[in-house]
Scaffold this motif. Sequence first.
Motif, PDB file in Angstrom:
ATOM      1  N   SER A   1       0.894  -1.192  -0.067  1.00  0.00           N
ATOM      2  CA  SER A   1      -0.045   0.032  -0.104  1.00  0.00           C
ATOM      3  C   SER A   1       0.862   1.051  -0.041  1.00  0.00           C
ATOM      4  O   SER A   1       1.667   1.321   1.073  1.00  0.00           O
ATOM      5  CB  SER A   1      -0.768   0.100   1.276  1.00  0.00           C
ATOM      6  N   PRO A   2       0.712   2.172  -0.913  1.00  0.00           N
ATOM      7  CA  PRO A   2       1.569   3.502  -1.079  1.00  0.00           C
ATOM      8  C   PRO A   2       1.271   4.108   0.291  1.00  0.00           C
ATOM      9  O   PRO A   2       0.217   4.246   0.787  1.00  0.00           O
ATOM     10  CB  PRO A   2       1.034   4.049  -2.300  1.00  0.00           C
ATOM     11  N   THR A   3       2.319   4.913   0.556  1.00  0.00           N
ATOM     12  CA  THR A   3       2.189   5.710   1.643  1.00  0.00           C
ATOM     13  C   THR A   3       0.922   6.899   1.481  1.00  0.00           C
ATOM     14  O   THR A   3       0.900   7.463   0.562  1.00  0.00           O
ATOM     15  CB  THR A   3       3.383   6.717   1.847  1.00  0.00           C
ATOM     16  N   GLY A   4       0.236   6.994   2.609  1.00  0.00           N
ATOM     17  CA  GLY A   4      -1.040   7.646   2.779  1.00  0.00           C
ATOM     18  C   GLY A   4      -2.474   7.618   1.874  1.00  0.00           C
ATOM     19  O   GLY A   4      -3.255   7.978   1.903  1.00  0.00           O
ATOM     20  N   MET A   5      -2.261   6.105   1.338  1.00  0.00           N
ATOM     21  CA  MET A   5      -3.385   5.611   0.449  1.00  0.00           C
ATOM     22  C   MET A   5      -4.657   5.379   1.817  1.00  0.00           C
ATOM     23  O   MET A   5      -4.368   4.751   2.608  1.00  0.00           O
ATOM     24  CB  MET A   5      -3.070   4.061   0.055  1.00  0.00           C
ATOM     25  N   THR A   6      -5.659   5.571   1.232  1.00  0.00           N
ATOM     26  CA  THR A   6      -6.994   5.411   2.020  1.00  0.00           C
ATOM     27  C   THR A   6      -7.906   4.419   1.486  1.00  0.00           C
ATOM     28  O   THR A   6      -8.822   3.949   2.161  1.00  0.00           O
ATOM     29  CB  THR A   6      -7.702   6.743   2.305  1.00  0.00           C
ATOM     30  N   SER A   7      -7.785   4.575  -0.055  1.00  0.00           N
ATOM     31  CA  SER A   7      -8.896   3.585  -0.652  1.00  0.00           C
ATOM     32  C   SER A   7      -8.273   3.252  -1.907  1.00  0.00           C
ATOM     33  O   SER A   7      -7.420   3.920  -2.464  1.00  0.00           O
ATOM     34  CB  SER A   7     -10.222   4.226  -0.597  1.00  0.00           C
ATOM     35  N   LEU A   8      -8.747   1.890  -2.446  1.00  0.00           N
ATOM     36  CA  LEU A   8      -8.352   1.495  -3.807  1.00  0.00           C
ATOM     37  C   LEU A   8      -9.456   1.989  -4.497  1.00  0.00           C
ATOM     38  O   LEU A   8     -10.442   1.951  -4.466  1.00  0.00           O
ATOM     39  CB  LEU A   8      -8.241  -0.096  -3.609  1.00  0.00           C
ATOM     40  N   TYR A   9      -8.789   2.552  -5.677  1.00  0.00           N
ATOM     41  CA  TYR A   9      -9.581   3.036  -6.935  1.00  0.00           C
ATOM     42  C   TYR A   9      -9.790   1.923  -8.005  1.00  0.00           C
ATOM     43  O   TYR A   9     -10.672   1.822  -8.435  1.00  0.00           O
ATOM     44  CB  TYR A   9      -9.163   4.374  -7.573  1.00  0.00           C
ATOM     45  N   GLY A  10      -8.442   1.496  -8.193  1.00  0.00           N
ATOM     46  CA  GLY A  10      -8.592   0.183  -9.263  1.00  0.00           C
ATOM     47  C   GLY A  10      -7.378  -0.330  -9.564  1.00  0.00           C
ATOM     48  O   GLY A  10      -6.053   0.063  -9.049  1.00  0.00           O
ATOM     49  N   ILE A  11      -7.265  -1.379 -10.099  1.00  0.00           N
ATOM     50  CA  ILE A  11      -5.974  -2.178 -10.554  1.00  0.00           C
ATOM     51  C   ILE A  11      -6.007  -2.666 -11.707  1.00  0.00           C
ATOM     52  O   ILE A  11      -6.970  -3.308 -12.245  1.00  0.00           O
ATOM     53  CB  ILE A  11      -5.863  -2.985  -9.471  1.00  0.00           C
TER      54      ILE A  11
END
Length: 252
Positions: A189-199
């Motif tokens: 998880s990248p620093t500061g990530m709060t929610s997944l948008y897509g992959i």
Amino acid sequence: MKNYIYSKLGLAFAVCAFMFSTNTQAQIKANQTIANASINSSTAFLDAASSVTWNGSSTLGKGMLFPRTDLTQLVLTNNGGFLAGNNPNRFDGIIVYNTATGNTPATGSGIGNQPVAPGFYYFSNPGSPTAVTTGQWIAVGASPKVTIGTNEVATNTLINVSTGVDKQVYAIKGSFTTTGTSTSVTIPSPTGMTSLYGITIYKVNGTGNKVVYSRDLYSYNIGATNNAITGSPSMSVVYPADTYDYVLEYIK
């Protein structure tokens, strides 16, 4: 004699005024003859397209050089006060060419700490007529032209969350390796990530077909080890043993 002098001065002033107004019109419609310089009936307030009249060829033209700045250093200020009548939303719509790679200042540059790269940006601040704290620098179109690498980049996507405040979507590239026996994989998880948008999961190297393998995950747990379950939202899937590349899109 005095009257004669005043008359000559008046005539000179009138000639200068005419020349100034003619030049101003030419600047408004620079690709036409002086007689056709006014474009009052056009939607465009400036027309500098190429023209045989001025360039001797319909294929020769001129470019506009935009202001260049370092968005990693730029702080928006209003020395002497801000004329709200000229721009109802503070700095909303300013366009610059950014020359630097890095993050915008934490304060004084909208939401701050935004990753930027060389290219055109505009400042979006439609909701605040008095402050810049909610504004943000957004890449114009496909600019900046950067390759997604190991560091995150700001995409051209904004999403409107339940609070009504637009959120920037970021992207980061990486890879993960599967054993072929488990649905669990680690996608940091990248620093500061709060929610997944897509992959998007695909293969550049390795065995098998080098194509996009999936745009889905069964689940994703921010910050954990073995935090992703491969598959689709309705079914977990064991990926064949291999190394897979991905582009993770997320919000902070």
